[in-house]
Design a protein around this motif. Sequence first.
Motif, PDB file in Angstrom:
ATOM      1  N   ALA A 429     -18.310  31.814  68.312  1.00 49.73           N
ATOM      2  CA  ALA A 429     -18.779  33.044  68.965  1.00 49.73           C
ATOM      3  C   ALA A 429     -20.212  33.367  68.553  1.00 49.73           C
ATOM      4  O   ALA A 429     -21.046  33.758  69.393  1.00 49.73           O
ATOM      5  CB  ALA A 429     -17.847  34.200  68.608  1.00 49.73           C
ATOM      6  N   GLU A 430     -20.522  33.207  67.286  1.00 50.60           N
ATOM      7  CA  GLU A 430     -21.870  33.511  66.789  1.00 50.60           C
ATOM      8  C   GLU A 430     -22.899  32.559  67.396  1.00 50.60           C
ATOM      9  O   GLU A 430     -23.962  32.992  67.859  1.00 50.60           O
ATOM     10  CB  GLU A 430     -21.879  33.395  65.266  1.00 50.60           C
ATOM     11  CG  GLU A 430     -23.227  33.697  64.633  1.00 50.60           C
ATOM     12  CD  GLU A 430     -23.185  33.554  63.118  1.00 50.60           C
ATOM     13  OE1 GLU A 430     -24.253  33.699  62.494  1.00 50.60           O
ATOM     14  OE2 GLU A 430     -22.105  33.279  62.559  1.00 50.60           O
ATOM     15  N   GLU A 433     -23.545  33.167  71.171  1.00 52.44           N
ATOM     16  CA  GLU A 433     -24.407  34.327  71.411  1.00 52.44           C
ATOM     17  C   GLU A 433     -25.873  33.960  71.197  1.00 52.44           C
ATOM     18  O   GLU A 433     -26.747  34.327  71.990  1.00 52.44           O
ATOM     19  CB  GLU A 433     -24.002  35.467  70.479  1.00 52.44           C
ATOM     20  CG  GLU A 433     -24.797  36.743  70.716  1.00 52.44           C
ATOM     21  CD  GLU A 433     -24.323  37.892  69.847  1.00 52.44           C
ATOM     22  OE1 GLU A 433     -24.934  38.984  69.903  1.00 52.44           O
ATOM     23  OE2 GLU A 433     -23.341  37.713  69.086  1.00 52.44           O
ATOM     24  N   ASP A 436     -27.045  31.586  74.147  1.00 53.31           N
ATOM     25  CA  ASP A 436     -27.303  32.296  75.400  1.00 53.31           C
ATOM     26  C   ASP A 436     -28.610  33.082  75.333  1.00 53.31           C
ATOM     27  O   ASP A 436     -29.364  33.146  76.309  1.00 53.31           O
ATOM     28  CB  ASP A 436     -26.149  33.247  75.717  1.00 53.31           C
ATOM     29  CG  ASP A 436     -24.899  32.512  76.188  1.00 53.31           C
ATOM     30  OD1 ASP A 436     -25.039  31.373  76.684  1.00 53.31           O
ATOM     31  OD2 ASP A 436     -23.791  33.066  76.055  1.00 53.31           O
TER      32      ASP A 436
END
Length: 537
Positions: A429-430, A433, A436
């Motif tokens: 998830a980190e 992010e 992106d």
Amino acid sequence: MIPAPSRRTLLAGALAGLSVPAMAAPAQAALASRPNFLIILADDLGWGEIGVQGQKKIATPVIDRMAAQGVRFEAAYAGAPLCAPSRASMLTGLHAGHATVRENPEGGPQRSLNENDLTFAELLQMAGYRTACIGKWGFGPELPGQPSHPNERGFDEFFGYIAHRHAHQYFPTYLWHNGGKVSITGRKYAPDLFLRQAIDFIKQPSDRPFLLYFPTPLPHAPSEVPGNAGRYKNKPWTRPNRRHAAQVTLLDTYVGKLLAALREAGVADDTIVLFMSDNGPHREKGVTPRLFDSNGPFRADKRDLYEGGIRVPLIAWSPKLRPRVEKRPVAYWDLLPTLADLAGVPAPDGIDGRSFRGMLHGGDGPDHDHLIWNRPRKAQAIRRGRWKLIRFEPGIAGAGPEGRIELYDLDEDIRERHDLAAEHPEVVAELMELLDAAIGDDPRRPYGLRVTSSGDRVTVTLVNGSAVPWRRVRLGLKPPGGQKVTSRREVAELLPGEEVSATFRVPGRGQVTGSAVFRAKNRRHTFRRVHRHRSVV
């Protein structure tokens, strides 16, 4: 960031019986304040295709000795796993999430460089370097006078291929010299022609430092060399593999001749040589990278975002550098700020690259939090410390309709065999992010000197696109056949993002040279730009 794994090398004792050009012994001395730069860029040369990085079947004695006497970067990363976007990243200081060129022609519409793409050549040209690109440019269209032409992107001299696909012809019927085509019989080996032009450029007498960018097409497919495969002609390999090996050794020979030219011209001590490759090894037209262990200990090869596609050779050589192996990562978008740093020129702000000058002497390196790679509509990757994440778009490399995420711990799994995405969702998830956020529009601000004309007026404009103030700015113009004219206006301080202009009346037509003198970080700088003026009253 993490270091590359150490590799058993073949250097020890292997050079004793080889006849290679002798190089000056390494010495501890200060680099020149405005050194010459020779950048040798191989095409599709794998990390493991040089002897000093484990190659056993292909001889590269000159490159191996160069590495033994210079700084070898074990964890150097290309800007992309294929040609055009990797070169764009290197030239402009942007990773492929921000750069203008993010594709090869076969991967989608390859954009051309444009007038906003400040290259390291433009930067050094403005600062007084004489500049040349000899070999494969790789950014069309094949037209003179357009923004993507090398003469428009900072190179005084260009000889070679402009378009990407034209560079696949080793025996071409034409090449480009600056703005015009030069007819060739189709029987001359283009890399030999490039070598001669490069040596001539090195030996040209001049009181100005030089930048020579030598992007050879070797050893890109097809595997063509003059005559037979030389020392490999009787090897029990396929014809493409024999000739691929011959291409790599021929490249090594060219490197030796270029280094010899530096010594013969008396400029070796004042020159920094960088030997690089644009991406991982190819498997095209019958070449088998597994035969040569071309990617070393890494997974995959050209076009892939696994380490084998983006981990590449990088060697810095100068008689004034101490031999060492640098294990900390650097990326090709670090090249522009590094050259600027070495030449004492303010680097542009808003780029992704950071200078690795300190690493040449064992000092500090780029302070990247993470590194980014982007293949639009195919895959993206991010490396942060020990972790590397690859995101495949739907339908790519076997990915399903939702795509696929892979996560690797490069400290423990440099071959990228064990996907840990399911075990570390918080890391995924980190990194997602960050990935992106890193892919988007060009973040640069305008930079440098431009000269424009309208009627009988010529305007010289200086834009501070760096991160530091420029002080005591004065603009000037040298008209055709006349003495330099200097604006009476002096600007005490030009802050980052600001610009200043001066307009001069210039009747007639011809070549004019705009100039700007300023101070940055307690150093005096002079920028110059040549412009073709035609007065219309």
